[in-house]
Design a protein around this motif. Structure first.
Motif, mmCIF file in Angstrom:
data_model
loop_
_atom_site.group_PDB
_atom_site.id
_atom_site.type_symbol
_atom_site.label_atom_id
_atom_site.label_comp_id
_atom_site.label_asym_id
_atom_site.label_seq_id
_atom_site.Cartn_x
_atom_site.Cartn_y
_atom_site.Cartn_z
ATOM 1 N N ARG A 19 -15.258 -0.025 -0.078
ATOM 2 C CA ARG A 19 -14.796 1.129 -0.857
ATOM 3 C C ARG A 19 -14.002 2.097 0.007
ATOM 4 N NH1 ARG A 19 -20.039 0.298 -3.105
ATOM 5 N NH2 ARG A 19 -20.943 1.701 -1.549
ATOM 6 N N THR A 20 -14.494 2.353 1.216
ATOM 7 C CA THR A 20 -13.814 3.287 2.108
ATOM 8 C C THR A 20 -12.453 2.753 2.533
ATOM 9 O OG1 THR A 20 -15.950 4.081 2.930
ATOM 10 C CG2 THR A 20 -14.012 4.558 4.276
ATOM 11 N N ALA A 21 -12.383 1.465 2.840
ATOM 12 C CA ALA A 21 -11.120 0.867 3.277
ATOM 13 C C ALA A 21 -10.052 0.969 2.194
ATOM 14 C CB ALA A 21 -11.343 -0.595 3.663
ATOM 15 N N VAL A 22 -10.431 0.683 0.954
ATOM 16 C CA VAL A 22 -9.462 0.727 -0.147
ATOM 17 C C VAL A 22 -9.046 2.170 -0.438
ATOM 18 C CG1 VAL A 22 -9.122 0.239 -2.598
ATOM 19 C CG2 VAL A 22 -10.251 -1.443 -1.143
ATOM 20 N N ALA A 23 -9.999 3.099 -0.385
ATOM 21 C CA ALA A 23 -9.673 4.506 -0.631
ATOM 22 C C ALA A 23 -8.696 5.035 0.418
ATOM 23 C CB ALA A 23 -10.950 5.344 -0.642
ATOM 24 N N LEU A 24 -8.964 4.759 1.680
ATOM 25 C CA LEU A 24 -8.072 5.219 2.747
ATOM 26 C C LEU A 24 -6.703 4.556 2.643
ATOM 27 C CD1 LEU A 24 -10.520 5.325 5.796
ATOM 28 C CD2 LEU A 24 -9.555 7.263 4.544
ATOM 29 N N SER A 25 -6.688 3.294 2.242
ATOM 30 C CA SER A 25 -5.420 2.589 2.044
ATOM 31 C C SER A 25 -4.560 3.313 1.019
ATOM 32 C CB SER A 25 -5.695 1.150 1.591
ATOM 33 O OG SER A 25 -4.511 0.508 1.169
ATOM 34 N N ALA A 26 -5.183 3.728 -0.094
ATOM 35 C CA ALA A 26 -4.442 4.426 -1.150
ATOM 36 C C ALA A 26 -3.931 5.779 -0.668
ATOM 37 C CB ALA A 26 -5.335 4.605 -2.377
ATOM 38 N N ILE A 28 -3.299 6.865 2.545
ATOM 39 C CA ILE A 28 -2.263 6.838 3.589
ATOM 40 C C ILE A 28 -1.154 5.840 3.280
ATOM 41 C CG2 ILE A 28 -3.960 7.539 5.315
ATOM 42 C CD1 ILE A 28 -3.916 4.693 6.423
ATOM 43 N N ARG A 29 -1.280 5.145 2.136
ATOM 44 C CA ARG A 29 -0.266 4.184 1.661
ATOM 45 C C ARG A 29 -0.019 3.078 2.689
ATOM 46 N NH1 ARG A 29 4.712 7.522 -0.830
ATOM 47 N NH2 ARG A 29 5.404 5.401 -1.322
ATOM 48 N N ARG A 30 -1.110 2.532 3.199
ATOM 49 C CA ARG A 30 -1.011 1.388 4.102
ATOM 50 C C ARG A 30 -1.758 0.209 3.485
ATOM 51 N NH1 ARG A 30 -2.952 0.830 10.482
ATOM 52 N NH2 ARG A 30 -2.261 -1.343 10.733
ATOM 53 N N PRO A 31 -1.122 -0.946 3.332
ATOM 54 C CA PRO A 31 -1.803 -2.108 2.759
ATOM 55 C C PRO A 31 -3.024 -2.496 3.591
ATOM 56 C CG PRO A 31 0.560 -2.491 2.917
ATOM 57 C CD PRO A 31 0.276 -1.243 3.687
ATOM 58 N N VAL A 32 -4.036 -3.019 2.911
ATOM 59 C CA VAL A 32 -5.242 -3.438 3.617
ATOM 60 C C VAL A 32 -5.731 -4.771 3.064
ATOM 61 C CG1 VAL A 32 -6.826 -2.195 2.066
ATOM 62 C CG2 VAL A 32 -7.538 -2.711 4.401
ATOM 63 N N LYS A 33 -6.228 -5.587 3.965
ATOM 64 C CA LYS A 33 -6.886 -6.840 3.597
ATOM 65 C C LYS A 33 -8.331 -6.737 4.061
ATOM 66 C CE LYS A 33 -6.501 -11.880 4.159
ATOM 67 N NZ LYS A 33 -5.726 -12.967 4.831
ATOM 68 N N VAL A 34 -9.260 -6.890 3.128
ATOM 69 C CA VAL A 34 -10.684 -6.828 3.467
ATOM 70 C C VAL A 34 -11.250 -8.237 3.351
ATOM 71 C CG1 VAL A 34 -12.901 -5.738 3.008
ATOM 72 C CG2 VAL A 34 -10.783 -4.488 2.522
#
Length: 208
Positions: A19-26, A28-34
């Protein structure tokens, strides 16, 4: 911007890192792969409440999402600009509404306009903050940060069926302030007792 890769098995290997990774991705607008999502749990992979949290965050930033289905162990999340969002989502179980909102409201505060959510699921379930904790502890902490959240509990939802209904509105935050909890004044503790489909006397007895 290059994608970040987050190992979901890190630490306790639960849903919080996802949840934290996806929220921060949104934000700072940086793509993330979990990867290795909830690898430390008996039933690894995405559960309905995790799918819901990601869908709500994706709706606020028109994100491209891959692997978003129950049981998935890997997702890819590519956000765009944060905008306003109005969304209704039914978790489909007693999955915790509070864990979904925990990250959704932070992202919503960074949107350009007011966001509103209507979530159906569990309001008072094991291993999760209750909706009253969210309302009377978490939301005041957000207010101290400069984030304005309004919450209305329309219906309680319990394990195993869920069915609770919560409505939330989040105003855009001009700025998010530092939070200092050291040396804060204390106040008397309050106890909230609730029951469902039982006489009101049951809730009163629980206080004794």
């Amino acid at each position: 911007m290059s994608e970040a890769v987050v190992d979901g098995s890190y630490g306790e290997g639960g849903g919080q890192i996802l949840r934290t990774a996806v929220a921060l991705s949104a934000i700072i607008r940086r793509p993330v792969k979990v990867i290795k999502i909830r690898a430390g749990r008996p039933n690894p992979g995405l559960r309905p409440q995790h799918v819901g949290a990601i869908k709500i965050i994706a709706s606020m930033c028109d994100a491209e999402v891959e692997g978003l289905n129950v049981g998935s162990s890997t997702i890819f999340f590519k956000p765009k600009k944060l905008v306003a969002s109005e969304m209704k989502y039914g978790i489909g179980s007693a999955g915790a509404i509070t864990l979904l909102l925990q990250v959704a409201v932070i992202v919503a505060a960074k949107a350009e306009q007011k966001c509103s959510f209507e979530i159906i699921g569990g309001t008072d379930v094991k291993w999760s903050p209750t909706i009253d904790y969210f309302n009377y502890v978490f939301i005041p902490a957000l207010k101290a940060l400069g984030i304005d959240v309004k919450l209305a509990v329309k219906r309680r939802g319990y394990y195993p069926k869920g069915g609770g209904l919560v409505k939330v509105e989040v105003e855009p935050a001009e700025s998010i302030k530092p939070l200092t909890l050291i040396g804060q004044p204390t106040s008397p503790a309050n106890i909230i007792s609730v029951c469902s489909q039982l006489p009101p006397e049951v809730a009163k007895r629980q206080l004794n």
